[in-house]
Motif scaffolding. Structure first.
Motif, PDB file in Angstrom:
ATOM      1  N   SER A 105       0.839  -1.202   0.000  1.00 50.65           N
ATOM      2  CA  SER A 105       0.000   0.000   0.000  1.00 50.65           C
ATOM      3  C   SER A 105       0.868   1.244   0.000  1.00 50.65           C
TER       4      SER A 105
ATOM      5  N   TRP B  80       0.494   5.597   0.622  1.00 48.63           N
ATOM      6  CA  TRP B  80      -0.331   6.745   1.007  1.00 48.63           C
ATOM      7  C   TRP B  80       0.408   8.011   0.638  1.00 48.63           C
TER       8      TRP B  80
ATOM      9  N   THR C 278       0.309  12.291   0.597  1.00 47.34           N
ATOM     10  CA  THR C 278      -0.337  13.444   1.216  1.00 47.34           C
ATOM     11  C   THR C 278       0.337  14.733   0.770  1.00 47.34           C
TER      12      THR C 278
ATOM     13  N   GLU D  43      -2.640  -1.885   4.700  1.00 45.92           N
ATOM     14  CA  GLU D  43      -3.023  -0.504   4.386  1.00 45.92           C
ATOM     15  C   GLU D  43      -3.233   0.276   5.676  1.00 45.92           C
ATOM     16  N   GLU D  44      -3.887  -0.391   6.628  1.00 48.01           N
ATOM     17  CA  GLU D  44      -4.296   0.247   7.862  1.00 48.01           C
ATOM     18  C   GLU D  44      -3.083   0.742   8.661  1.00 48.01           C
TER      19      GLU D  44
ATOM     20  N   ARG E  84      -1.597   3.923   7.149  1.00 46.92           N
ATOM     21  CA  ARG E  84      -2.534   5.045   7.262  1.00 46.92           C
ATOM     22  C   ARG E  84      -2.498   5.616   8.695  1.00 46.92           C
TER      23      ARG E  84
ATOM     24  N   GLU F 214      -1.275   9.350   9.801  1.00 45.39           N
ATOM     25  CA  GLU F 214      -2.134  10.280  10.550  1.00 45.39           C
ATOM     26  C   GLU F 214      -1.472  10.713  11.857  1.00 45.39           C
TER      27      GLU F 214
ATOM     28  N   ILE G  59      -4.885  14.160   2.599  1.00 47.80           N
ATOM     29  CA  ILE G  59      -4.408  12.800   2.299  1.00 47.80           C
ATOM     30  C   ILE G  59      -5.190  12.294   1.087  1.00 47.80           C
TER      31      ILE G  59
ATOM     32  N   SER H 234      -7.333  10.147  -1.144  1.00 49.07           N
ATOM     33  CA  SER H 234      -8.251   9.109  -0.681  1.00 49.07           C
ATOM     34  C   SER H 234      -8.240   7.896  -1.595  1.00 49.07           C
TER      35      SER H 234
END
Ligand code: FAD
Ligand code: 2HG
Ligand code: ZN
Length: 477
Positions: free
Chosen positions: A225, A227, A229, A297-298, A301, A305, A322, A324
């Motif tokens: 994954s 992410w 931002t 993924e979690e 993330r 954060e 971020i 989505s």
């Protein structure tokens, strides 16, 4: 013997190595290969040739050596320093590697790919992904630059922070030498201390020491994954503090950290209105951060954060968005990568591809911005880059309303001198990732110092005594 006769004989002899459709001699056929991407340099060429095998490359080099004709190696011709553009003499040939585009092997256990110099970078990334691997080299020109060109320039791009420059991704090379011999160094070894490192000598030599025909490159597991931002930052000191925070908290999950000033993004929006900055207002600095994870993924993330929260609490950032989904993440990256294209749309500009130690970056920017604005009122400083590597693209566009070509003719030298003096004062480099080519040939001696420059000349003389490989690029002998 008249030179016309020599040329005719030479072209006939080329015909014994390559079929006629792979030897271009007509002006209209050669034209697309004679001007660089930035349209800064246009040369002439006796012929443009397209070999298919290393053996053909070697034969062409031997013929050139016998005929005393010099060779300009060429990949995707996306380089920024005129390295792949011939001179004005019309006596050089361009050796374009695009037909050498085979992927020879993917070694799953060794996590390597063996491929030819003419493979397009994006094709290599896609091929690796099909096999469930990541090939991490990534840059705006990836749809047309070639792996041989990437190696010859030791290209950087947006993943250097985590995976290093092209040099760090390469384990072995196959090179045709100036004598027309083939050096087979295609070992996929991560350790090999058998004397001088020839591979590292050819990487970054911009076609002046040998012609790279194939390489063994590292592959990595494909992240599960990613992410992405965008964050708003008030000043460069906070951007660096933010980088250090992410380095501490995310360690090797941090795969991208790119900076864009307000002025860079304004220019982007002027030419590509669909790429407006999604952050509120117009932050002085917008930073793009990417984390890549090999777990869930979690996990990443939550990490993202929590680091952003800490950054808000410490007043390092004032806003964050971020992405989505993948489409939005790609839009963030496109915004970053389009600054170069926006600058090209706007007109000619003066590029400064520099690295500064992160500890001196704030001083460099505040002093250089102030000097530039005082000496050239109305000047536009389009400053963006790979902040995680200390690599700025500190580009200069003329004040609005002025003719950019004319402005550059008048002010290119004093502007380069001013900026490079600041770079030297901060112990930085005048070429972080784009190379030297013909653009920075003159600046190199002063920058490297005479001892290093003389060593470079000695290497060039030893490896190419006839000076037939890309002469007057990088160093002149
Ligand atoms: P070319 O331009 O064809 O050649 C570059 C040099 O390498 C020349 O000196 C040439 O003679 C030599 N050469 C080419 N192939 C060989 C070979 N097989 N053997 C020996 N010598 C050879 N660069 C970065 O580092 N980072 C970036 O983020 C980045 N972004 C870019 C974005 C855009 C939109 C553009 C247009 C360019 C960007 N570049 C970037 C610059 C450029 O893409 C790189 O320098 C790239 O590595 C050049 O590859 P190429 O195949 O186009 O090489
Ligand atoms: C980038 O990082 C490229 O986008 C291009 O290296 C930089 O346009 C430039 O000066
Ligand atoms: Zn760059």
């Amino acid at each position: 013997m008249r030179s016309e006769h020599v040329n005719t004989t030479f072209i006939e002899q080329l015909g014994s190595i390559l079929e006629p459709q792979f030897i271009l001699t007509a002006d209209q056929d050669k034209t697309p290969y004679l001007t660089d991407w930035r349209k800064r340099f246009t040369g002439k060429a006796l012929a443009v040739v397209f070999p298919k095998t290393s053996d053909e490359v070697a034969k062409i080099v031997r013929l050139c050596s016998d005929s005393n004709i010099s060779i300009v190696p060429q990949g995707g011709h996306t380089g920024f320093c005129g390295g792949a553009t011939p001179d004005a003499s019309g006596k050089q040939i361009i050796l374009n590697l695009k037909r050498m585009n085979a992927i020879r092997e993917i070694d799953r256990a060794n996590q390597t790919i063996t491929l030819e110099a003419g493979c397009i970078l994006q094709t290599v990334q896609e091929k690796a992904a099909q096999e469930d691997f990541l090939f991490p080299l990534s840059l705006g020109a990836e749809g047309s630059c070639m792996i041989g060109g990437n190696l010859a320039t030791n290209a950087g791009g947006t993943n250097v922070l985590r995976y290093g420059n092209t040099r760090d991704l390469c384990l072995g090379l196959e090179v045709v030498t100036a004598k027309g011999e083939i050096w087979n160094g295609l070992k996929g070894l991560r350790k090999d201390n058998t004397g001088y490192d020839l591979r590292d000598l050819f990487i970054g030599s911009e076609g002046t020491l040998g012609i790279i025909t194939a390489a063994v490159m590292k592959l990595y597991p494909l992240p599960v994954s990613q992410w992405t931002t965008l964050v708003a930052v008030d000043n460069i000191a906070s951007s660096i503090a933010l980088l250090n925070l992410f380095q501490k908290r995310a360690t090797s999950l941090l795969t991208g950290f790119e900076m864009m000033t307000e002025e860079s993004l304004d220019l982007n929006e002027k030419h590509f209105p669909q790429m407006a900055n999604p952050l509120k207002g117009k932050p002085p600095y917008t930073v793009l951060i990417e984390l890549s994870d090999y777990e869930s993924e979690e996990h990443v993330r939550q990490l993202l954060e929590s680091v952003l929260e800490e950054a808000f609490d410490g007043s390092l950032i004032t806003d964050a968005v971020i992405a989505s989904n993948l489409t939005q993440a790609n839009a963030f990256w496109h915004m970053r990568e389009h600054i170069t294209l926006a600058q090209a749309e706007e007109g000619a500009n003066l590029k400064h591809d520099i690295t500064i130690p992160l500890s001196s970056l704030e001083r460099f920017i505040s002093q250089t911005d102030a000097l530039m604005k005082a000496q050239y009122p109305g000047i536009r400083i389009i400053n963006f880059g790979h902040l995680g590597d200390g690599n700025l693209h500190y580009n200069i566009a003329p004040p609005l309303g002025l003719d950019s070509q004319e402005f550059n003719r008048q002010y290119e030298k004093p502007i380069h001198d001013l900026i490079y003096a600041q770079v030297e004062a901060c112990h930085g480099s005048i070429s972080a990732e784009h190379g030297v080519g013909q653009l920075k040939l003159d600046g190199l001696r002063a920058h490297k110092g005479s001892v290093a420059h003389d060593l470079m000349k000695a290497l060039k003389t030893a490896l190419d005594p006839q000076n037939i490989l890309n002469p007057h690029k990088v160093v002149s002998i």
